[in-house]
Design a protein around this motif. Sequence first.
Motif, PDB file in Angstrom:
ATOM      1  N   LEU A  82       1.745 -10.803   3.696  1.00  0.00           N
ATOM      2  CA  LEU A  82       0.328 -11.178   3.626  1.00  0.00           C
ATOM      3  C   LEU A  82      -0.031 -11.979   2.385  1.00  0.00           C
ATOM      4  O   LEU A  82      -1.108 -12.569   2.336  1.00  0.00           O
ATOM      5  N   GLY A  83       0.837 -11.994   1.382  1.00  0.00           N
ATOM      6  CA  GLY A  83       0.509 -12.674   0.130  1.00  0.00           C
ATOM      7  C   GLY A  83       1.358 -13.888  -0.147  1.00  0.00           C
ATOM      8  O   GLY A  83       1.949 -14.016  -1.229  1.00  0.00           O
ATOM      9  N   LYS A  84       1.449 -14.766   0.820  1.00  0.00           N
ATOM     10  CA  LYS A  84       2.336 -15.925   0.691  1.00  0.00           C
ATOM     11  C   LYS A  84       1.741 -17.038  -0.164  1.00  0.00           C
ATOM     12  O   LYS A  84       2.440 -17.968  -0.554  1.00  0.00           O
ATOM     13  N   THR A  85       0.455 -16.978  -0.451  1.00  0.00           N
ATOM     14  CA  THR A  85      -0.186 -17.948  -1.340  1.00  0.00           C
ATOM     15  C   THR A  85      -0.902 -17.193  -2.452  1.00  0.00           C
ATOM     16  O   THR A  85      -1.120 -15.978  -2.361  1.00  0.00           O
ATOM     17  N   ASP A  86      -1.268 -17.923  -3.502  1.00  0.00           N
ATOM     18  CA  ASP A  86      -1.987 -17.287  -4.610  1.00  0.00           C
ATOM     19  C   ASP A  86      -3.312 -16.696  -4.141  1.00  0.00           C
ATOM     20  O   ASP A  86      -3.762 -15.659  -4.635  1.00  0.00           O
ATOM     21  N   GLU A  87      -3.960 -17.365  -3.160  1.00  0.00           N
ATOM     22  CA  GLU A  87      -5.266 -16.887  -2.693  1.00  0.00           C
ATOM     23  C   GLU A  87      -5.152 -15.604  -1.882  1.00  0.00           C
ATOM     24  O   GLU A  87      -6.028 -14.743  -1.927  1.00  0.00           O
ATOM     25  N   THR A  88      -4.046 -15.467  -1.112  1.00  0.00           N
ATOM     26  CA  THR A  88      -3.908 -14.292  -0.251  1.00  0.00           C
ATOM     27  C   THR A  88      -3.177 -13.144  -0.944  1.00  0.00           C
ATOM     28  O   THR A  88      -3.189 -12.020  -0.442  1.00  0.00           O
ATOM     29  N   ARG A  89      -2.560 -13.416  -2.083  1.00  0.00           N
ATOM     30  CA  ARG A  89      -1.778 -12.372  -2.756  1.00  0.00           C
ATOM     31  C   ARG A  89      -2.678 -11.226  -3.221  1.00  0.00           C
ATOM     32  O   ARG A  89      -2.312 -10.049  -3.094  1.00  0.00           O
ATOM     33  N   LYS A  90      -3.847 -11.556  -3.753  1.00  0.00           N
ATOM     34  CA  LYS A  90      -4.759 -10.509  -4.230  1.00  0.00           C
ATOM     35  C   LYS A  90      -5.176  -9.601  -3.085  1.00  0.00           C
ATOM     36  O   LYS A  90      -5.214  -8.368  -3.224  1.00  0.00           O
ATOM     37  N   ASN A  91      -5.476 -10.196  -1.937  1.00  0.00           N
ATOM     38  CA  ASN A  91      -5.865  -9.400  -0.775  1.00  0.00           C
ATOM     39  C   ASN A  91      -4.700  -8.524  -0.307  1.00  0.00           C
ATOM     40  O   ASN A  91      -4.901  -7.364   0.078  1.00  0.00           O
ATOM     41  N   ALA A  92      -3.478  -9.059  -0.378  1.00  0.00           N
ATOM     42  CA  ALA A  92      -2.296  -8.291   0.021  1.00  0.00           C
ATOM     43  C   ALA A  92      -2.120  -7.075  -0.883  1.00  0.00           C
ATOM     44  O   ALA A  92      -1.779  -5.990  -0.412  1.00  0.00           O
ATOM     45  N   GLN A  93      -2.350  -7.259  -2.177  1.00  0.00           N
ATOM     46  CA  GLN A  93      -2.240  -6.132  -3.105  1.00  0.00           C
ATOM     47  C   GLN A  93      -3.303  -5.074  -2.809  1.00  0.00           C
ATOM     48  O   GLN A  93      -3.038  -3.870  -2.904  1.00  0.00           O
ATOM     49  N   THR A  94      -4.496  -5.527  -2.425  1.00  0.00           N
ATOM     50  CA  THR A  94      -5.565  -4.591  -2.062  1.00  0.00           C
ATOM     51  C   THR A  94      -5.176  -3.786  -0.826  1.00  0.00           C
ATOM     52  O   THR A  94      -5.372  -2.562  -0.777  1.00  0.00           O
ATOM     53  N   ILE A  95      -4.620  -4.473   0.178  1.00  0.00           N
ATOM     54  CA  ILE A  95      -4.167  -3.789   1.389  1.00  0.00           C
ATOM     55  C   ILE A  95      -3.105  -2.748   1.034  1.00  0.00           C
ATOM     56  O   ILE A  95      -3.108  -1.627   1.540  1.00  0.00           O
ATOM     57  N   ALA A  96      -2.208  -3.101   0.102  1.00  0.00           N
ATOM     58  CA  ALA A  96      -1.104  -2.207  -0.268  1.00  0.00           C
ATOM     59  C   ALA A  96      -1.619  -0.928  -0.920  1.00  0.00           C
ATOM     60  O   ALA A  96      -1.200   0.179  -0.557  1.00  0.00           O
ATOM     61  N   TYR A  97      -2.536  -1.066  -1.887  1.00  0.00           N
ATOM     62  CA  TYR A  97      -2.971   0.165  -2.551  1.00  0.00           C
ATOM     63  C   TYR A  97      -3.926   0.977  -1.682  1.00  0.00           C
ATOM     64  O   TYR A  97      -4.028   2.200  -1.820  1.00  0.00           O
ATOM     65  N   ARG A  98      -4.622   0.333  -0.741  1.00  0.00           N
ATOM     66  CA  ARG A  98      -5.441   1.101   0.202  1.00  0.00           C
ATOM     67  C   ARG A  98      -4.549   1.821   1.213  1.00  0.00           C
ATOM     68  O   ARG A  98      -4.851   2.947   1.634  1.00  0.00           O
ATOM     69  N   ALA A  99      -3.457   1.189   1.600  1.00  0.00           N
ATOM     70  CA  ALA A  99      -2.553   1.791   2.586  1.00  0.00           C
ATOM     71  C   ALA A  99      -1.857   3.022   2.021  1.00  0.00           C
ATOM     72  O   ALA A  99      -1.724   4.042   2.712  1.00  0.00           O
ATOM     73  N   LEU A 100      -1.410   2.930   0.767  1.00  0.00           N
ATOM     74  CA  LEU A 100      -0.678   4.044   0.166  1.00  0.00           C
ATOM     75  C   LEU A 100      -1.567   4.918  -0.705  1.00  0.00           C
ATOM     76  O   LEU A 100      -1.104   5.931  -1.235  1.00  0.00           O
ATOM     77  N   GLN A 101      -2.832   4.511  -0.882  1.00  0.00           N
ATOM     78  CA  GLN A 101      -3.788   5.277  -1.675  1.00  0.00           C
ATOM     79  C   GLN A 101      -3.230   5.574  -3.069  1.00  0.00           C
ATOM     80  O   GLN A 101      -3.158   6.722  -3.505  1.00  0.00           O
ATOM     81  N   ILE A 102      -2.799   4.494  -3.726  1.00  0.00           N
ATOM     82  CA  ILE A 102      -2.248   4.599  -5.074  1.00  0.00           C
ATOM     83  C   ILE A 102      -3.069   3.731  -6.015  1.00  0.00           C
ATOM     84  O   ILE A 102      -3.897   2.929  -5.584  1.00  0.00           O
ATOM     85  N   ASP A 103      -2.822   3.884  -7.299  1.00  0.00           N
ATOM     86  CA  ASP A 103      -3.515   3.083  -8.302  1.00  0.00           C
ATOM     87  C   ASP A 103      -3.104   1.619  -8.164  1.00  0.00           C
ATOM     88  O   ASP A 103      -1.939   1.304  -7.921  1.00  0.00           O
TER      89      ASP A 103
END
Length: 309
Positions: free
Chosen positions: A160-181
């Motif tokens: 999901l984070g193949k560009t600089d613009e989508t990378r931030k959203n991908a990181q958000t999806i990751a920490y929401r999915a695993l419920q981590i900091d």
Amino acid sequence: MARKVFGDSLKNAMGNAATPDEGADLDLKRTSPTVARAQASVLEEDKHATRLIDPSTVRMSAVMDRIDPSDGLADLVSSIREHGQKVPVLVRRTQDGAFEIVYGRRRLLACRELGQKVRATVMEMTEEEALIAQGVENNARQDPSFIERALFVAGIIRELGKTDETRKNAQTIAYRALQIDESLVSRMNRIATGIPMELIQAIGPAHGVGRRVWEKLFRLCEKDVSRATHVAREIPRNLPGPDRLEAAITLLTATKPTTPKAEQGERVKIGRKGNRITIDVAADLVPRVEDAIRKLIGELLDRSQDSPE
């Protein structure tokens, strides 16, 4: 119990439920309240329908949450053969109309092996929603390991984070999915991408081992990536996962970075200036070269004495 945890966690991760399609709302308003309620019920039921599906028609998602989903599959196959499939898998229908697994990969693989249809709950989900659901269900399991969760994070960022613009959203999806900091997402991604996949697969999930030990291995791999790849073939496979991880760290700690061998012409250099000859020799060759020179000089002197005047 896991299903209840999953349901509550998923609501928290995704926020409020999506609103119905505007066109569907318009059609429902044109009908009587009773018919509208019935239609809405049918539509909602279809979104969460449980049905029997040919497992060969369900494709795997790009982001895996297990290093080897087939590990220990024989026990699950035996259980489903004897008692049937008790818990359905979750699949989503993609934009091209195909089925894609969200969670329940091992149950899907077991049904494939048994040659029977898999009981599945079919939901309309976006790729982001599916990844959050996959991560929440993964957390609800009894046995997620640190490195498997880190690989899941890295997979989300990769897909999901193949560009600089989508990378931030991908990181958000990751920490929401695993419920981590949020700060842990970056560290997990660095660890999962910095250790060669061959080495991770050779070690396995290593259940019970936390971030610090994996981070230590990651830093050793940074120093000598090529050696880290070779170490994967040296780890004894008969050891438990945590012991294989310690073995990898020991092997990399004991290994000195390899220095390229110099060419033969660089190991012995001979120079001449007037009647003076200089020889520069690599340190490990000095004893042998010195013996060879002394022997050669002795032979030359012997020949000069034996030659007629």
